[in-house]
Design a protein around this motif. Structure first.
Motif: not given
Length: 223
Positions: A95-103
């Motif tokens: 989604g144009f950003g950091l994958a949620h697991l890493m976030q």
């Protein structure tokens, strides 16, 4: 740690990809091959296989004096990070950003565990970002900021390890990205060996560990 040579660096790869066997896993596995080829130890943490709770609404992160008490696998991962000489974050663009697991992971790790005494200071840091075409540099920049916040050593390796794949099928088919990944992995080992040698020769770290903790200083100024 069983099976780890005390005279060789330990590199921990942390994957923030939900997809087993995807581009991110392939890239991190290749980094592991390079590290092991230098005689060092490489360990991998796949966040998708660990239980990591998102930050809760407790709201006491800025005032608490003890690590986060949410019951999950975060304390064990943080201990693995502390034992490593270097850490590679590997993550896809979602989604144009950091994958949620890493976030979720870097949020919990930072405010819940690392901010108290910055235990990752002077460890070597590396970043791998995989994506189709867009926003990989933005994701890389966010992780650079995270490494710098934790006072890690980001080795200069030329271009960042951004691996692009537009085919829809997992694969390492970006020659420039692979070249950057290879140089990053080798320079991480070079730096880790240098830091170990200096410590063995002098008994002291290369960089001072008694730098002020901004969180402690802020608390003092408010008291």
């Amino acid at each position: 740690m069983p099976g780890v040579r005390s005279d060789q660096p330990v590199i921990l790869g942390i994957s923030g990809s939900e997809r087993a066997g995807g581009n991110t896993d392939l890239a991190l596995d290749y980094a592991g091959e390079l590290v092991r080829g230098r005689g060092a130890t490489f360990r991998t943490v796949h966040l998708r296989d660990r239980r990591i709770s998102p930050c809760s609404p407790c709201g006491d992160c800025n005032s608490r004096t003890l690590p986060c008490a949410l019951p999950d696998d975060m304390p064990g991962i943080v201990e693995e990070m502390k034992r490593a000489d270097g850490i590679i974050y590997a993550v896809p663009v979602h989604g144009f950003g950091l994958a949620h697991l890493m976030q979720i992971f870097i949020e919990r790790a930072g405010v819940g565990f690392l901010r108290f005494d910055r235990p990752l200071a002077n460890k070597v840091g590396g970043i791998i970002v995989t994506g189709r075409r867009y926003s990989d540099a933005s994701v890389h920049n966010q992780l650079v900021d995270n490494l710098l916040l934790n006072r890690m050593i980001l080795v200069g390796s030329g271009f960042p390890a951004l691996l692009r794949n537009t085919t829809g099928k997992p694969g390492l088919n970006d020659p420039e990205g692979i070249d950057a990944l290879e140089r990053m992995a080798h320079r991480m080992i070079d730096m880790a060996l240098l830091l170990r040698k200096y410590h063995a020769d002098t008994g002291e770290p290369v960089l001072p560990l008694d730098d002020r903790n901004e969180r402690v200083e802020r608390s003092r100024s408010l008291s």
